[in-house]
Design an enzyme around this catalytic site. Sequence first.
Site, mmCIF file in Angstrom:
data_model
loop_
_atom_site.group_PDB
_atom_site.id
_atom_site.type_symbol
_atom_site.label_atom_id
_atom_site.label_comp_id
_atom_site.label_asym_id
_atom_site.label_seq_id
_atom_site.Cartn_x
_atom_site.Cartn_y
_atom_site.Cartn_z
ATOM 1 N N HIS A 45 -5.159 12.780 -6.556
ATOM 2 C CA HIS A 45 -4.763 12.935 -5.153
ATOM 3 C C HIS A 45 -4.406 11.558 -4.606
ATOM 4 O O HIS A 45 -5.124 10.584 -4.824
ATOM 5 C CB HIS A 45 -5.901 13.566 -4.344
ATOM 6 C CG HIS A 45 -5.530 13.790 -2.920
ATOM 7 N ND1 HIS A 45 -4.465 14.573 -2.545
ATOM 8 C CD2 HIS A 45 -6.065 13.306 -1.770
ATOM 9 C CE1 HIS A 45 -4.364 14.571 -1.219
ATOM 10 N NE2 HIS A 45 -5.329 13.811 -0.730
ATOM 11 N N HIS A 57 -2.734 10.859 4.197
ATOM 12 C CA HIS A 57 -2.324 11.556 2.980
ATOM 13 C C HIS A 57 -1.796 12.937 3.330
ATOM 14 O O HIS A 57 -1.919 13.399 4.465
ATOM 15 C CB HIS A 57 -3.466 11.619 1.955
ATOM 16 C CG HIS A 57 -4.781 12.074 2.482
ATOM 17 N ND1 HIS A 57 -5.410 13.206 2.039
ATOM 18 C CD2 HIS A 57 -5.623 11.545 3.423
ATOM 19 C CE1 HIS A 57 -6.571 13.362 2.663
ATOM 20 N NE2 HIS A 57 -6.720 12.365 3.508
ATOM 21 N N CYS A 168 1.275 15.284 -2.527
ATOM 22 C CA CYS A 168 0.673 14.048 -2.020
ATOM 23 C C CYS A 168 1.244 12.793 -2.683
ATOM 24 O O CYS A 168 1.395 11.749 -2.038
ATOM 25 C CB CYS A 168 -0.848 14.082 -2.176
ATOM 26 S SG CYS A 168 -1.400 14.273 -3.895
#
Length: 200
Positions: A45, A57, A168
């Site tokens: 991530h 994010h 992301c």
Amino acid sequence: MAAILSKIKTEAEGTLRLLWKKIDPNDLKPGDHIYSHRRYGLYSHHGIYVGDGFVIHFIQTETKNNVLRLPKAEKFAHRPPCPKCLYDEYKDLGVVRTCLDCFCCHEEKLHSIRYFVYGAPRVGLLLKKSGTCTTLVSSRTANEVVEEAYELLRSQGFGEYNLCQNNCEHFATFCQTGKKLCTQMSFYHDLEEWVKRRIS
């Protein structure tokens, strides 16, 4: 030739050390593209560190119930908003600003933070399956990266989340370079193509 090989080896060793090193949050600087592994390193991530312990994010743009579309969706306990950053995983969707703990937390566990490497030598791309590096060079200053992240947060202008085409890593790479790129997805696409060629 020996000098070129030596330079490549030195660059590769430096890249590998950086990729595998866990980062102390106190060493982070605004504008850093960081990531945290998920599911034993199967994917990662990504986000942009913006200072003061916060990360911007990109996460799913639908609620967990909508994404799962299963009766079992209710089994996910609704945790209260984070006391540090007020992030609520069920209400805050799309581009979000959270504390480092919320960024690194996955399935009740805090994962370590690592730097994403730009301008990595080609040998470093052997590790790209986990979204750790790219040969692409970061073209923006740290201030420009942070400003881009905040602009996308304010406008919610990064579109709908899509695992393969708008995730992301695409977001963080876009903030750094102005280009959407996801090395994790390109690796899996390349692997899929290779398997198809071998089978046919």
